[in-house]
Write an enzyme that holds these catalytic residues in place. Structure first.
Site, PDB file in Angstrom:
ATOM      1  N   HIS A 282     -10.648  -7.797  -1.018  1.00 17.81           N
ATOM      2  CA  HIS A 282     -10.161  -7.011   0.117  1.00 17.81           C
ATOM      3  C   HIS A 282     -10.203  -5.513  -0.188  1.00 17.81           C
ATOM      4  O   HIS A 282      -9.351  -4.747   0.258  1.00 17.81           O
ATOM      5  CB  HIS A 282      -8.738  -7.426   0.487  1.00 17.81           C
ATOM      6  CG  HIS A 282      -8.453  -7.368   1.972  1.00 17.81           C
ATOM      7  ND1 HIS A 282      -8.569  -8.457   2.797  1.00 17.81           N
ATOM      8  CD2 HIS A 282      -8.071  -6.347   2.779  1.00 17.81           C
ATOM      9  CE1 HIS A 282      -8.248  -8.118   4.037  1.00 17.81           C
ATOM     10  NE2 HIS A 282      -7.952  -6.837   4.048  1.00 17.81           N
TER      11      HIS A 282
ATOM     12  N   GLY B 119     -17.892  -1.423   3.731  1.00 22.18           N
ATOM     13  CA  GLY B 119     -16.709  -0.975   4.443  1.00 22.18           C
ATOM     14  C   GLY B 119     -16.522   0.528   4.392  1.00 22.18           C
ATOM     15  O   GLY B 119     -16.951   1.257   5.282  1.00 22.18           O
ATOM     16  N   ARG B 120     -15.904   1.024   3.325  1.00 22.53           N
ATOM     17  CA  ARG B 120     -15.471   2.417   3.280  1.00 22.53           C
ATOM     18  C   ARG B 120     -16.580   3.447   3.511  1.00 22.53           C
ATOM     19  O   ARG B 120     -16.330   4.435   4.216  1.00 22.53           O
ATOM     20  CB  ARG B 120     -14.739   2.699   1.965  1.00 22.53           C
ATOM     21  CG  ARG B 120     -13.315   2.132   1.928  1.00 22.53           C
ATOM     22  CD  ARG B 120     -12.590   2.570   0.661  1.00 22.53           C
ATOM     23  NE  ARG B 120     -11.207   2.128   0.619  1.00 22.53           N
ATOM     24  CZ  ARG B 120     -10.797   0.994   0.056  1.00 22.53           C
ATOM     25  NH1 ARG B 120     -11.693   0.162  -0.483  1.00 22.53           N
ATOM     26  NH2 ARG B 120      -9.525   0.675   0.043  1.00 22.53           N
TER      27      ARG B 120
ATOM     28  N   GLY C 105     -15.993  -2.386  -3.185  1.00 22.38           N
ATOM     29  CA  GLY C 105     -16.427  -1.351  -4.103  1.00 22.38           C
ATOM     30  C   GLY C 105     -17.868  -0.917  -3.970  1.00 22.38           C
ATOM     31  O   GLY C 105     -18.324  -0.061  -4.731  1.00 22.38           O
TER      32      GLY C 105
ATOM     33  N   ARG D 199       0.847  -1.196   0.000  1.00 24.88           N
ATOM     34  CA  ARG D 199       0.000   0.000   0.000  1.00 24.88           C
ATOM     35  C   ARG D 199       0.885   1.249   0.000  1.00 24.88           C
ATOM     36  O   ARG D 199       1.221   1.816   1.038  1.00 24.88           O
ATOM     37  CB  ARG D 199      -0.944  -0.046   1.199  1.00 24.88           C
ATOM     38  CG  ARG D 199      -1.850  -1.278   1.144  1.00 24.88           C
ATOM     39  CD  ARG D 199      -2.562  -1.589   2.431  1.00 24.88           C
ATOM     40  NE  ARG D 199      -3.162  -2.926   2.363  1.00 24.88           N
ATOM     41  CZ  ARG D 199      -3.717  -3.550   3.390  1.00 24.88           C
ATOM     42  NH1 ARG D 199      -3.755  -2.957   4.574  1.00 24.88           N
ATOM     43  NH2 ARG D 199      -4.228  -4.759   3.236  1.00 24.88           N
TER      44      ARG D 199
END
Length: 384
Positions: free
Chosen positions: A275, A329-330, A308, A163
């Site tokens: 992920h 998630g995000r 996504g 990352r």
């Protein structure tokens, strides 16, 4: 009021120091998978069926022993205390309020016991297998005692992704650059919401297993990474299946043959996932194998999906292609970062409202009806 996830993201970017925002927002390498995960939904377009009485809709679904009011679960995400103090508890309480599932990460900053005390909703536990098998056994026992209704075994993070956006904020491993430290000083609100007076968060589930010098912050993260079991295999899954008496799901699958293998090894379902683009750059979106996975696994095997998902329309497309539920998630992390529990609550309300509205506009009354008629056209189709 936040109208969409892009606004949430912009608010989170303003609220967080750059290093923390990059941790939440970034992906691996060139972040091509991160972009692909968002773009893939445009491959399908809706073909509504009209003149149907969809005045009443039922979004409820059952996953194992968990009854959900909508086909959504809060995805297991790690180190959320870096976004806001007690972020894990805020996510769990908001999920319980809306009657959806909450999956707690092994590397959450709250402990299994803390989340159990804070939330009365459907709770699952996500497991990373560590080298010390006694630690794994103990984590499973704690999850059982805390009333977790299912176990989610993550299998796609044995080797951490590269990352680069994260790394740009450090002068050496686990030491923030001076520019990043100055940027933190320019975010006093974040300091007050996150570090003062509590200090750097640790890993609530792992504290009892960590040496004293690795109890908190970046040191704990480095130690945890070194303790991941690199020998994870299908034999490991069989071992976990013997240990865990309840519902078991495998998360991190992007290949149909692995869906079949998980079923044959005793899993009750899988989470199709790359992920969130944080592991292998260039990996396909799990949306691209969803139909084939459903065909191979059969109608009764639980298929969930993440990576996504930002809109209720994204969720409905996955449900129409064969998914039983979607992990988020995000969007929820952006929400908790910029507005705490009230913003997570309102974000979930908006997402569920989007799902409900889309189901109605497609002429359906239940999630089951989404699969009974061809309601999606692929853009390569003549009709598209």
């Amino acid at each position: 009021m936040m109208h969409n996830w892009q606004e949430l993201r912009r608010q989170a970017q303003r609220a967080l120091p750059a290093f923390a925002f990059s941790y939440v927002d970034g992906g691996a390498d060139d972040e091509k998978t991160l972009a692909h995960n968002l773009a893939v939904f445009d491959r399908w377009q809706f073909a509504p069926s009209v003149l149907k009485d969809a005045s009443r809709r039922d979004l409820r679904c059952r996953l194992g022993t968990s009854q959900l009011n909508a086909p959504l679960l809060v995805a297991p995400t790690g180190y959320n205390g870096m976004l806001r103090h007690q972020a894990d508890l805020m996510l769990a309480r908001a999920a319980a309020k809306h009657g959806i599932g909450h999956i707690q990460s092994t590397v959450s900053t709250a402990s299994i016991e803390d989340v159990a005390a804070a939330s009365s909703g459907p709770r699952w536990f996500q497991l990373y297998v560590l080298k010390d098998r006694d630690v794994t056994r103990d984590l499973l026992q704690r999850a059982l005692r805390a009333g977790c209704e299912a176990l989610v075994l993550s299998v796609d993070a044995v080797h951490f992704g590269n990352r680069e956006r994260d790394k740009a904020h450090y002068r050496r491993p686990m030491k923030l650059s001076y520019t990043s430290l100055f940027d933190i000083a320019c975010h006093p609100g974040w300091l007050c919401r996150t570090l003062i007076p509590h200090g750097m968060p640790g890993f609530g589930n792992l504290t009892r297993y960590l040496p004293p010098e690795y109890q908190k912050g970046m040191g704990a993260a480095a130690y945890f990474a070194s303790q991941m079991d690199r020998t994870l295999s299908w034999e490991t899954l069989a071992w976990i299946r013997d240990l865990w008496p309840g519902t078991l799901y495998v998360k991190g699958i992007t290949h149909v043959e692995d869906v079949i293998a998980a079923k044959q090894t005793g899993a009750d379902g899988v989470v199709l996932s790359n992920h969130g683009g944080r592991q292998l750059d260039g990996c396909i979106s799990p949306m691209l194998i969803l139909e084939a996975a459903r065909h191979a696994a059969g109608p009764d095997f639980t298929l969930m999906i993440d990576s996504g998902f930002r809109r209720g329309t994204d969720v409905v497309k996955a449900l129409a292609l064969g998914a039983d539920a979607v992990l988020l998630g995000r969007p929820l992390l952006y929400a908790v970062a910029c507005g705490g529990e009230p913003r997570v609550d309102s974000t979930l309300h908006t997402l569920i409202e989007e799902i409900d509205r889309t189901v109605a506009q497609l002429g359906c009354r239940s999630l089951q009806e989404l699969r009974q008629v061809s309601l999606l056209c692929h853009r390569s189709d003549p009709a598209g």
